[in-house]
Design a protein around this motif. Structure first.
Motif, mmCIF file in Angstrom:
data_model
loop_
_atom_site.group_PDB
_atom_site.id
_atom_site.type_symbol
_atom_site.label_atom_id
_atom_site.label_comp_id
_atom_site.label_asym_id
_atom_site.label_seq_id
_atom_site.Cartn_x
_atom_site.Cartn_y
_atom_site.Cartn_z
ATOM 1 N N ILE A 381 0.614 -1.243 0.150
ATOM 2 C CA ILE A 381 -0.146 0.073 0.046
ATOM 3 C C ILE A 381 0.763 1.161 0.612
ATOM 4 O O ILE A 381 0.397 2.474 -0.994
ATOM 5 C CB ILE A 381 -0.539 -0.371 1.140
ATOM 6 C CG1 ILE A 381 -2.038 -1.559 1.019
ATOM 7 C CG2 ILE A 381 -1.742 1.853 1.182
ATOM 8 C CD1 ILE A 381 -2.694 -1.102 2.514
ATOM 9 N N GLY A 382 1.975 1.305 1.126
ATOM 10 C CA GLY A 382 2.486 2.509 1.353
ATOM 11 C C GLY A 382 3.301 3.089 -0.342
ATOM 12 O O GLY A 382 4.817 3.488 -0.198
ATOM 13 N N GLY A 383 3.330 1.455 -1.118
ATOM 14 C CA GLY A 383 4.606 2.008 -1.925
ATOM 15 C C GLY A 383 6.858 1.066 -1.189
ATOM 16 O O GLY A 383 7.172 1.898 -2.053
ATOM 17 N N GLY A 384 7.025 1.356 -0.570
ATOM 18 C CA GLY A 384 8.103 0.721 0.327
ATOM 19 C C GLY A 384 8.842 1.999 0.826
ATOM 20 O O GLY A 384 8.187 3.497 0.399
ATOM 21 N N VAL A 385 9.943 2.092 0.720
ATOM 22 C CA VAL A 385 10.810 3.175 1.962
ATOM 23 C C VAL A 385 11.042 3.738 0.642
ATOM 24 O O VAL A 385 11.805 3.528 -0.695
ATOM 25 C CB VAL A 385 11.881 2.927 1.759
ATOM 26 C CG1 VAL A 385 12.968 3.990 2.714
ATOM 27 C CG2 VAL A 385 11.820 1.638 3.177
ATOM 28 N N THR A 386 11.670 5.296 0.761
ATOM 29 C CA THR A 386 11.721 6.387 -0.303
ATOM 30 C C THR A 386 13.027 6.458 -0.944
ATOM 31 O O THR A 386 13.808 5.634 -0.269
ATOM 32 C CB THR A 386 11.781 7.873 0.202
ATOM 33 O OG1 THR A 386 11.644 7.990 1.305
ATOM 34 C CG2 THR A 386 10.094 8.235 0.372
ATOM 35 N N ASP A 387 13.363 6.915 -2.226
ATOM 36 C CA ASP A 387 15.201 6.690 -2.372
ATOM 37 C C ASP A 387 15.017 5.637 -2.459
ATOM 38 O O ASP A 387 16.450 4.976 -2.188
ATOM 39 C CB ASP A 387 16.077 8.388 -1.960
ATOM 40 C CG ASP A 387 14.696 9.198 -1.340
ATOM 41 O OD1 ASP A 387 14.568 9.531 -2.862
ATOM 42 O OD2 ASP A 387 15.212 9.851 -0.953
ATOM 43 N N ASN A 388 14.765 4.317 -2.187
ATOM 44 C CA ASN A 388 15.434 3.194 -2.824
ATOM 45 C C ASN A 388 16.366 2.781 -1.667
ATOM 46 O O ASN A 388 16.795 1.985 -1.605
ATOM 47 C CB ASN A 388 15.636 2.851 -4.067
ATOM 48 C CG ASN A 388 15.244 2.530 -5.229
ATOM 49 O OD1 ASN A 388 14.489 2.247 -4.507
ATOM 50 N ND2 ASN A 388 15.033 3.677 -5.846
ATOM 51 N N LYS A 389 16.012 3.408 -0.266
ATOM 52 C CA LYS A 389 16.526 3.773 1.181
ATOM 53 C C LYS A 389 16.372 2.151 1.851
ATOM 54 O O LYS A 389 14.710 0.969 1.609
ATOM 55 C CB LYS A 389 16.614 4.403 1.874
ATOM 56 C CG LYS A 389 17.366 5.336 1.666
ATOM 57 C CD LYS A 389 17.950 6.236 2.482
ATOM 58 C CE LYS A 389 19.214 7.973 2.208
ATOM 59 N NZ LYS A 389 19.070 8.680 2.844
ATOM 60 N N LYS A 390 17.106 1.381 2.880
ATOM 61 C CA LYS A 390 16.768 0.319 3.059
ATOM 62 C C LYS A 390 15.671 0.665 4.534
ATOM 63 O O LYS A 390 16.202 1.193 5.076
ATOM 64 C CB LYS A 390 17.672 -0.876 4.350
ATOM 65 C CG LYS A 390 17.401 -1.522 4.618
ATOM 66 C CD LYS A 390 19.499 -2.241 5.040
ATOM 67 C CE LYS A 390 19.185 -3.992 6.016
ATOM 68 N NZ LYS A 390 18.136 -3.910 5.956
#
Length: 597
Positions: A381-390
């Motif tokens: 739902i949230g689309g994951g963490v911003t800037d492809n960070k961990k």
């Protein structure tokens, strides 16, 4: 009544308003008028549609085309291309992160696919300032059913059967709370809605008040009938001006329609409702402090028992639930307790609304069935963490909640599982953190909030949180010492056991949960005088990697204190004694040659 060929629903919740929705609405109306379409398409200002990251949102019906980040200039193109020529404006459609796919309908967007909207069922779909639209969606039918077909006791039993638990934090069974109040004998009883919502980053209740105020009103009337109360209060913070205005409008409309006041729907039952604006004290989210504030006193908790169901507002039996809880009530009586109880888990029925904030791609509101995993909420739902960070952790439950680490991402979201993990459901704030977040600094942030918001009435909360905050400040300043971790745990447990109210009892949760899952970060701060995340400036130094430095002088030029020395084509150096650790050099360097050491 005009029959329109289509509707343009424009999100007009606080988030989109702050992004320019009012000008977008004016733009649509102006362009419709200039093209002689004002009698064919109706512009509807709705409440929050949930996808705040993409606001302002505009949906064109009957197609259901979902336009995102609409500007006033975009309205001309939508009217000329879509409404006049039937051509979708593709560049304004939603594109998922790292994808060029254009999605025309919100139903196809991952953000909405796993949601089940009950409390938010009308938000984003109706004009919250028009009672006709609420009635057109089945509004007040549940009230008619309850008043005409049920006794108060039957209404209480139906609520108990549904399994609904309070959505404001503690998760106490709503039907049981109603039963306690209904059995209290008194000449006067009150229904109170807690719309104070003081958690940082939380805006669930605000969005319901702004997008569907009649659902709250209907839920409160049904609750009043069930317990025998003829008067209600909505306690809402004054910082919610749009919510207050729309709620006041809804109350006036309900009174005009005979849905508030005397002899509702000819049943003989009377109910009146009024608004009490709070001054923004976090402690007034605690029910006894809230009631004191309504009475005109300083908002401070009192010992319980007696509980509000026995002696509440003005010493009369009272029932308090929050906005989201009341918003679920009409649906339960409309579709039946069995239907509601079929959703969720064995001990946590129905859905829960979460405010997704922090380092997450899709910020906004999401309503999901109980039992869904944190991983599904954050990634699907949230689309994951911003800037492809961990991903590092998620803070759930606000200042009273706790931090959940990556290894528990598959934990089901329900009341009991979260408590077992050292967190709590809370009102529904969900803050995502990435690898750049220092968990010690985060704990300090939340404790600083609760300490400054402490009413000061009881010593454990007033003094205990102050002492814990002092320890955390020392640790993040590089002055931590052996025994600080054990002292934090000891003081935290004492505060939980001895504080007067629920706010004090849960204040240590962020510290205790970060100690449980991120103890190594505390140890690094204390023993190694190092912040692993590089977030604590006192424990951080900026250094240059010789093998990557191109000696371009960009970092030197941007440094505000001339801490960087070096000439063109000569290796640069940073003087740690002069550096103020602003990070400007890191942002300017094109070669990733500067790092935090």
């Amino acid at each position: 009544m005009s029959i329109y060929r289509g509707h343009i629903l424009v999100c007009s919740g606080t988030g989109c308003v702050s992004s320019g929705t009012n000008k977008v609405v004016d733009g649509f109306k102006s362009n419709l008028d200039s093209n002689n379409l004002e009698n064919e398409f109706l512009v509807v200002e709705t409440g929050c549609h949930g996808f705040c990251e993409m606001g302002p949102v505009a949906i064109v019906y009957p197609e259901g085309t979902f336009y995102t980040r609409v500007t006033p200039e975009d309205t001309e193109k939508i009217v000329n291309e879509h409404l006049l020529k039937g051509r979708i404006v593709k560049e304004l459609l939603y594109s998922p992160p790292q994808s060029e796919t254009k999605i025309p309908s919100y139903k196809e967007i991952d953000f909405y696919k796993k949601q089940l909207r009950i409390a938010l069922r009308n938000c984003g779909y109706i004009n919250p300032e028009d009672i006709h639209e609420y009635i057109g969606k089945g509004g007040y039918e549940a009230l008619g059913k309850v008043l005409n077909d049920m006794t108060p006791q039957q209404a209480v039993e139906e609520m108990k059967k549904s399994g609904l638990r309070g959505r404001g934090g503690g998760g106490f069974p709503t039907g049981l709370k109603w039963e306690f109040a209904s059995k209290s004998e008194s000449d006067k009883k009150y229904i109170i809605c807690n719309a104070d919502e003081g958690d940082p980053g939380a805006f669930m209740d605000r969005s319901i008040l702004e997008g569907d105020p009649h659902s709250l009103i209907e839920g409160m009337i049904i609750a009043g009938y069930a317990i025998g109360a003829d008067e209600g209060y909505v306690y809402v913070r004054a910082e919610y001006p749009l919510a207050i205005r729309r709620l006041r409008t809804a109350i006036n409309q309900a009174e005009e329609f005979g849905l508030l006041g005397d002899d509702l729907l000819g049943s003989g039952f009377s109910f009146k409702l009024q608004i009490k604006e709070g001054a923004g004290a976090f402690v007034c989210g605690e029910e006894t402090a809230l009631m004191a504030s309504i009475e005109g006193k300083r908002g401070m908790p009192r010992p319980r028992p007696p509980f509000p169901a026995v002696r509440g507002l003005w010493d009369k039996p009272s029932n308090i639930n929050n906005v989201e809880t009341f918003a679920n009530v009409p649906v339960i009586y409309e579709k039946g307790a069995d239907w509601f109880a079929s959703i969720g888990t064995e001990k946590s029925k129905g859905t829960k609304v979460f405010a997704l904030t922090g380092k997450i791609n899709n910020t906004g509101l999401a309503e999901v069935p109980m039992g869904i995993s944190l991983r599904e909420i954050i990634y699907d739902i949230g689309g994951g963490v911003t800037d492809n960070k961990k991903f590092k952790a998620v803070q759930i439950g606000g200042p009273s909640g706790g931090c959940i680490p990556e290894e528990l991402l598959d934990l089901p979201v329900d009341y009991d599982s979260l408590i077992d993990a050292g967190a709590m459901m809370g009102s529904g704030g969900l803050v995502v953190m990435d690898e750049s977040t220092c968990m010690v600094d985060l704990a300090k942030f939340f404790l600083n909030f609760t300490q400054s918001e402490s009413c000061g009435k009881c010593t454990p909360c007033r003094e205990g949180t102050k002492r814990m905050l002092e320890i955390l400040e020392r640790i993040t300043e590089g002055e931590g010492k052996e025994g600080d971790i054990e002292l934090l745990e000891e003081v935290g447990e004492s505060i939980k056991l001895t504080s007067l109210c629920g706010l004090g009892q849960t204040a240590p949760n962020p510290i205790l949960s970060t100690l449980q899952y991120f103890r190594h970060e505390y140890e690094a701060h204390i023993k190694d005088k190092r912040c692993p995340a590089g977030a604590c400036s006192s424990l951080t130094t900026y250094k240059i990697k010789p093998e990557l430095c191109k000696a371009c002088t960009l970092c030197k030029k941007v440094c505000p204190v001339s801490a960087i020395t070096g000439e063109v084509k000569k290796l640069h150096e940073i003087d740690p004694e002069v550096c103020i650790k602003c990070g400007a050099c890191v942002e300017k360097c094109k070669f990733n040659a500067i790092y935090k050491g």
